[in-house]
Design a protein around this motif. Structure first.
Motif, mmCIF file in Angstrom:
data_model
loop_
_atom_site.group_PDB
_atom_site.id
_atom_site.type_symbol
_atom_site.label_atom_id
_atom_site.label_comp_id
_atom_site.label_asym_id
_atom_site.label_seq_id
_atom_site.Cartn_x
_atom_site.Cartn_y
_atom_site.Cartn_z
ATOM 1 N N LEU A 31 33.226 52.316 19.570
ATOM 2 C CA LEU A 31 34.106 52.091 20.727
ATOM 3 C C LEU A 31 33.876 50.744 21.427
ATOM 4 O O LEU A 31 34.848 50.070 21.775
ATOM 5 C CB LEU A 31 33.978 53.241 21.733
ATOM 6 C CG LEU A 31 34.677 54.545 21.321
ATOM 7 C CD1 LEU A 31 34.327 55.670 22.301
ATOM 8 C CD2 LEU A 31 36.190 54.372 21.259
ATOM 9 N N PRO A 32 32.612 50.320 21.625
ATOM 10 C CA PRO A 32 32.453 49.022 22.312
ATOM 11 C C PRO A 32 33.126 47.873 21.550
ATOM 12 O O PRO A 32 33.805 47.035 22.167
ATOM 13 C CB PRO A 32 30.929 48.838 22.366
ATOM 14 C CG PRO A 32 30.372 50.229 22.303
ATOM 15 C CD PRO A 32 31.313 50.998 21.410
ATOM 16 N N ALA A 33 32.983 47.846 20.244
ATOM 17 C CA ALA A 33 33.584 46.756 19.453
ATOM 18 C C ALA A 33 35.110 46.823 19.517
ATOM 19 O O ALA A 33 35.787 45.799 19.650
ATOM 20 C CB ALA A 33 33.103 46.841 18.006
ATOM 21 N N ILE A 34 35.641 48.027 19.447
ATOM 22 C CA ILE A 34 37.103 48.191 19.511
ATOM 23 C C ILE A 34 37.629 47.719 20.861
ATOM 24 O O ILE A 34 38.617 46.992 20.951
ATOM 25 C CB ILE A 34 37.479 49.672 19.260
ATOM 26 C CG1 ILE A 34 37.190 50.030 17.797
ATOM 27 C CG2 ILE A 34 38.938 49.941 19.607
ATOM 28 C CD1 ILE A 34 37.323 51.506 17.481
ATOM 29 N N THR A 67 24.500 54.267 21.198
ATOM 30 C CA THR A 67 25.136 52.945 21.352
ATOM 31 C C THR A 67 26.228 53.034 22.408
ATOM 32 O O THR A 67 26.326 52.194 23.303
ATOM 33 C CB THR A 67 25.790 52.517 20.015
ATOM 34 O OG1 THR A 67 24.853 52.725 18.971
ATOM 35 C CG2 THR A 67 26.255 51.073 20.048
ATOM 36 N N LEU A 68 27.046 54.070 22.280
ATOM 37 C CA LEU A 68 28.144 54.243 23.236
ATOM 38 C C LEU A 68 27.600 54.471 24.640
ATOM 39 O O LEU A 68 28.055 53.850 25.603
ATOM 40 C CB LEU A 68 29.031 55.422 22.807
ATOM 41 C CG LEU A 68 30.064 55.872 23.838
ATOM 42 C CD1 LEU A 68 31.066 54.763 24.132
ATOM 43 C CD2 LEU A 68 30.795 57.118 23.360
ATOM 44 N N GLU A 69 26.626 55.360 24.752
ATOM 45 C CA GLU A 69 26.117 55.698 26.088
ATOM 46 C C GLU A 69 25.502 54.486 26.767
ATOM 47 O O GLU A 69 25.685 54.280 27.974
ATOM 48 C CB GLU A 69 25.118 56.858 26.003
ATOM 49 C CG GLU A 69 25.744 58.184 25.558
ATOM 50 C CD GLU A 69 27.059 58.519 26.277
ATOM 51 O OE1 GLU A 69 27.143 58.332 27.503
ATOM 52 O OE2 GLU A 69 28.017 58.939 25.592
ATOM 53 N N ALA A 70 24.802 53.659 25.987
ATOM 54 C CA ALA A 70 24.196 52.455 26.571
ATOM 55 C C ALA A 70 25.289 51.500 27.048
ATOM 56 O O ALA A 70 25.201 50.924 28.137
ATOM 57 C CB ALA A 70 23.297 51.771 25.539
ATOM 58 N N PHE A 74 34.329 49.191 30.776
ATOM 59 C CA PHE A 74 34.352 49.848 29.467
ATOM 60 C C PHE A 74 34.248 51.366 29.632
ATOM 61 O O PHE A 74 34.992 52.141 29.011
ATOM 62 C CB PHE A 74 33.197 49.317 28.604
ATOM 63 C CG PHE A 74 32.973 50.100 27.341
ATOM 64 C CD1 PHE A 74 33.921 50.080 26.324
ATOM 65 C CD2 PHE A 74 31.828 50.881 27.173
ATOM 66 C CE1 PHE A 74 33.729 50.816 25.154
ATOM 67 C CE2 PHE A 74 31.633 51.617 26.014
ATOM 68 C CZ PHE A 74 32.585 51.580 25.006
ATOM 69 N N ALA A 75 33.353 51.783 30.518
ATOM 70 C CA ALA A 75 33.160 53.223 30.745
ATOM 71 C C ALA A 75 34.464 53.865 31.220
ATOM 72 O O ALA A 75 34.833 54.968 30.802
ATOM 73 C CB ALA A 75 32.045 53.442 31.767
ATOM 74 N N ARG A 76 35.155 53.138 32.072
ATOM 75 C CA ARG A 76 36.420 53.641 32.601
ATOM 76 C C ARG A 76 37.459 53.786 31.475
ATOM 77 O O ARG A 76 38.187 54.777 31.391
ATOM 78 C CB ARG A 76 36.903 52.648 33.673
ATOM 79 C CG ARG A 76 38.262 52.949 34.234
ATOM 80 C CD ARG A 76 38.227 54.174 35.123
ATOM 81 N NE ARG A 76 39.563 54.473 35.614
ATOM 82 C CZ ARG A 76 40.005 55.703 35.823
ATOM 83 N NH1 ARG A 76 39.237 56.737 35.589
ATOM 84 N NH2 ARG A 76 41.215 55.900 36.278
ATOM 85 N N TRP A 77 37.522 52.790 30.621
ATOM 86 C CA TRP A 77 38.475 52.823 29.500
ATOM 87 C C TRP A 77 38.155 54.004 28.578
ATOM 88 O O TRP A 77 39.061 54.723 28.148
ATOM 89 C CB TRP A 77 38.413 51.487 28.743
ATOM 90 C CG TRP A 77 39.266 51.429 27.518
ATOM 91 C CD1 TRP A 77 40.606 51.191 27.466
ATOM 92 C CD2 TRP A 77 38.830 51.609 26.162
ATOM 93 N NE1 TRP A 77 41.040 51.208 26.150
ATOM 94 C CE2 TRP A 77 39.972 51.464 25.334
ATOM 95 C CE3 TRP A 77 37.593 51.870 25.569
ATOM 96 C CZ2 TRP A 77 39.914 51.581 23.943
ATOM 97 C CZ3 TRP A 77 37.529 51.976 24.192
ATOM 98 C CH2 TRP A 77 38.685 51.842 23.391
ATOM 99 N N VAL A 78 36.862 54.227 28.318
ATOM 100 C CA VAL A 78 36.475 55.348 27.452
ATOM 101 C C VAL A 78 36.904 56.669 28.092
ATOM 102 O O VAL A 78 37.454 57.555 27.428
ATOM 103 C CB VAL A 78 34.946 55.344 27.184
ATOM 104 C CG1 VAL A 78 34.514 56.617 26.458
ATOM 105 C CG2 VAL A 78 34.549 54.106 26.382
#
Lengths: 556, 118
Positions: free
Chosen positions: A390-393, A308-311, A319-323
């Motif tokens: 992480l995406p929802a957060i 889920t996260l990787e997608a 989002f990727a940058r924030w992670v």
């Protein structure tokens, strides 16, 4: 997380009642301001520029959702709808009324919180690594130690009137995220090379303020069981021999500096030998009881990678940058620790509105096993997050204006409240932070610059930790205007160092350009993958000084 | 008693923090010959000579003793458009509020008549 037992509960409730009575006596005139001031300071109440200020202890930076919601409620009901997280991981309200403070303390006691020993010449709130219990580089969770010290130091009769304030920090990790070497006592959990037993490395005499010092190690391997007796020995030597005639020379760092670390250690060891250790050290059963509260929570067994996260990362670069920037590797597979930036562009560093506090409390409850942390860098942490959440957060944080991807970067600035609030300040800090944030707002540019810690204090007391900033900024008054002194090469981590002054003070509006020039030298001179602070260490001050001198000055 | 600390240059106003609320308050003329606290810096009484400054100092001492205010002291000002403005930036912030939050403090009219809630 630690929960109050009946003794903690009674201690805090009794203090609320006692302080309520003291406030009543102040208001009816039985206590003069001179009599009342030390009492209010013992309970975290300051008088600042525009109003009173209330400093609430967040022991070792750990909170649960219920506590943060209560802080949000207090902010709304008794303040102006926001609070300020500090470099001691405390929360300050800037506008409480004295008449309301007893009620506020009652609300805090309802959620096992208080303001005790957040000011005054006593042992202050103990701080710890904000990734305690979750960091991969950790030997042992520092929080049981911090909690033990909290209990031992709370209302300690012998150490309630020390020559000056006294700050203790604990870490159990390789990387020092708790600035332990800039504390009166820094404790680092480490293994003894022969026995493999976990011990403390004890450093004493660190501190910032007008005479910055890096703490000196006085014991390499203190057995854990001896902790309280050893702390008692240090505090006793300091209490007896620390200077009381000069406030500016009263911190333990001055004593350690004046007699030398070796002599100080000798006196501590002599006192330690005299003390009746078993009567002071905590009962092993009590230590075990405290430690049990910090046992790892019930994690799920998860794959180390979340599809889920990787997608989501692949689909959304922001989002990727924030992670990439705001998450930290977790001990447990499938989990991560999220740092929530309280440094969105244009805001006062460390400020959070009541609405934002509620959002974070909801996230902690739903996604982080009801736990969160306050960092000394004035950010918040969700320590136990499943990767797939992480995406929802991130979406929820974005709606609350809290999804800034800048942890550890040039805009993640530590700043004290400065002269916008503080009665001691000599210049403003917050507008300087905001101007630098604006100057470096471009995310791509921040990424290109990489890790860079700017720390700003609005006076020599250094609440903004400017001495240990990679770039430090100190606000002073010079001939009736605000003037800013820039230091370079400070480090708050395990290679702790005090920054050196680059040149004459600057006017406020000249500061962003000066930072720009310093950064430009780094970008031009850095080696492959070399961080800012590493480059400063390698190059020395000279090239930065030269660039600094070319900063255009408004006035000669 | 030791000689009084050196007084700030005149003209000056007297400011303090209200004991109960902590708000910054200013000594203003009230009734014939009287003084009272106001939250509005524009209404602060300006002392231009020693006699007026002594009157403010006496009021400060009485009010500190009477436990109505804390941290009372004289601040030197310049008159700008008929309003007293402290010469030092620190005291100017006390008459305004946090510079990063123009929505808060006196600059936002807090506690200053004719705001609906005083």
């Amino acid at each position: 997380m630690y929960r109050y037992d009946e003794f903690d509960e009674r201690f805090v409730r009794e203090r609320v009642a006692q302080f309520a009575d003291q406030v009543a006596r102040r208001l009816d005139g039985s206590l003069s301001e001179d009599e009342f001031k030390p009492l209010r300071l013992k309970n975290g109440v300051y008088l600042q520029l525009h109003a009173y200020m209330l400093r609430i202890a967040v022991p070792y930076g750990t909170l649960n959702a219920r506590q943060l919601r209560q802080l949000a409620l207090i902010g709304e009901r008794y303040d102006r709808g926001y609070g300020h997280f500090t470099t001691r991981t405390n929360l300050q309200f800037n506008w409480p009324k004295l008449r309301d403070i007893p009620a506020i303390l009652g609300l805090l006691a309802d959620v096992e919180m208080h303001c005790i020993q957040t000011s005054g010449n006593c042992i202050r709130n103990v701080t710890a690594d904000h990734f305690a219990g979750v960091a991969r580089d950790e030997i042992e969770d520092p929080r049981p130690t911090a909690e033990l010290i909290r209990q031992w130091s709370s209302g300690h009769p012998e150490f309630s009137y020390l020559p000056r304030k006294f700050k203790i920090a604990v870490t159990g990790a390789q990387e020092d995220r708790a600035v332990t070497r800039a504390h009166d006592i820094g404790l680092r959990l480490r293994r003894h090379p022969d026995t493999q037993e976990t011990c403390y490395e004890v450093s004493v005499g660190g501190g910032l303020g007008r005479t910055p010092m890096i703490g000196k190690v006085v014991r390499d391997y203190l057995p854990k069981k001896d902790l309280l007796a050893y702390l008692e020995a240090i505090l006793r030597v300091y209490n007896l021999e620390g200077r009381r005639d000069n406030k500016y020379k009263a911190r333990v760092k001055i004593l350690v500096h004046e007699i030398g670390a070796e002599e100080f250690a000798r006196r501590v060891e002599a006192e330690f030998a005299r003390l009746d250790g078993p009567s002071i050290n905590a009962d092993p059963e009590e230590v075990a009881r405290i430690a049990a509260y910090f046992a790892p929570p019930a994690y799920e067994t998860l794959p180390a990678v979340s599809n889920t996260l990787e997608a989501a990362r692949a689909a959304n670069p922001a989002f990727a940058r924030w992670v990439e920037v705001n998450t930290t590797a977790h001990k447990v597979p499938g989990y991560t620790a999220v740092t929530i930036s309280l440094k969105p562009a244009g805001q006062a560093p460390g400020d959070a509105t009541s609405a934002q506090m509620r959002t974070v409390a909801d996230l902690a409850e739903r996604y982080s096993l009801d736990e969160l942390r306050v960092t000394h860098a004035q950010n918040l942490v969700l320590p136990h997050v499943r990767l797939r959440d992480l995406p929802a957060i991130w979406r929820t944080l974005g709606e609350a204006g809290l999804a800034e991807a800048n942890i550890g970067l040039v805009t993640d600035i530590i700043s004290c409240p400065g002269l916008d609030y503080c009665a001691l300040a000599t210049a403003r800090s917050i507008p300087i932070a905001q101007a630098i944030q604006q100057r470096f707002a471009d995310a791509q540019r921040q990424r290109e610059i990489g890790p860079l810690g700017i720390k700003i204090s609005g006076c020599i007391n250094a609440c903004g930790h400017h001495h240990v900033g990679h770039i430090g900024i100190l606000g002073l008054e010079k001939r009736g205007i605000e003037s800013y002194q820039i230091t370079l090469g400070g480090d708050a981590g395990e290679n702790a160092a005090i920054g050196e002054i680059l040149g004459p003070g600057l006017a406020a509006e000249e500061v962003p350009a000066a930072i720009e020039r310093i950064v430009a030298v780094y970008l031009a001179e850095r080696l492959e993958a070399e961080s800012f602070i590493d480059a400063v260490r390698r190059l020395g001050l000279a090239p930065f000084k030269a660039a600094f001198q070319e900063v255009p000055r408004a006035a000669a | 008693m030791a000689a009084a600390a050196k007084r700030v240059p005149l003209p000056a106003i007297l400011l303090a923090n209200d004991l109960l609320d902590g708000d910054v308050v200013f000594a203003a003329a009230a009734g014939p010959g009287g003084l009272a606290w106001t939250r509005d810096p524009a209404r602060a009484l300006v002392a231009s000579d020693d006699a007026a400054a002594e009157r403010l100092e006496a009021f400060a001492a009485a009010e500190l003793r009477g436990n109505t205010v804390v941290d009372a002291y004289l601040v030197d000002i310049a008159l700008e458009g008929g309003r007293p403005v402290p010469r030092h930036f620190r005291e100017r912030f006390k008459t305004l509020g946090p510079s990063n939050r123009p929505d808060l403090g006196k600059q936002a009219g807090e506690g200053i008549a004719p705001a609906p809630k005083g």
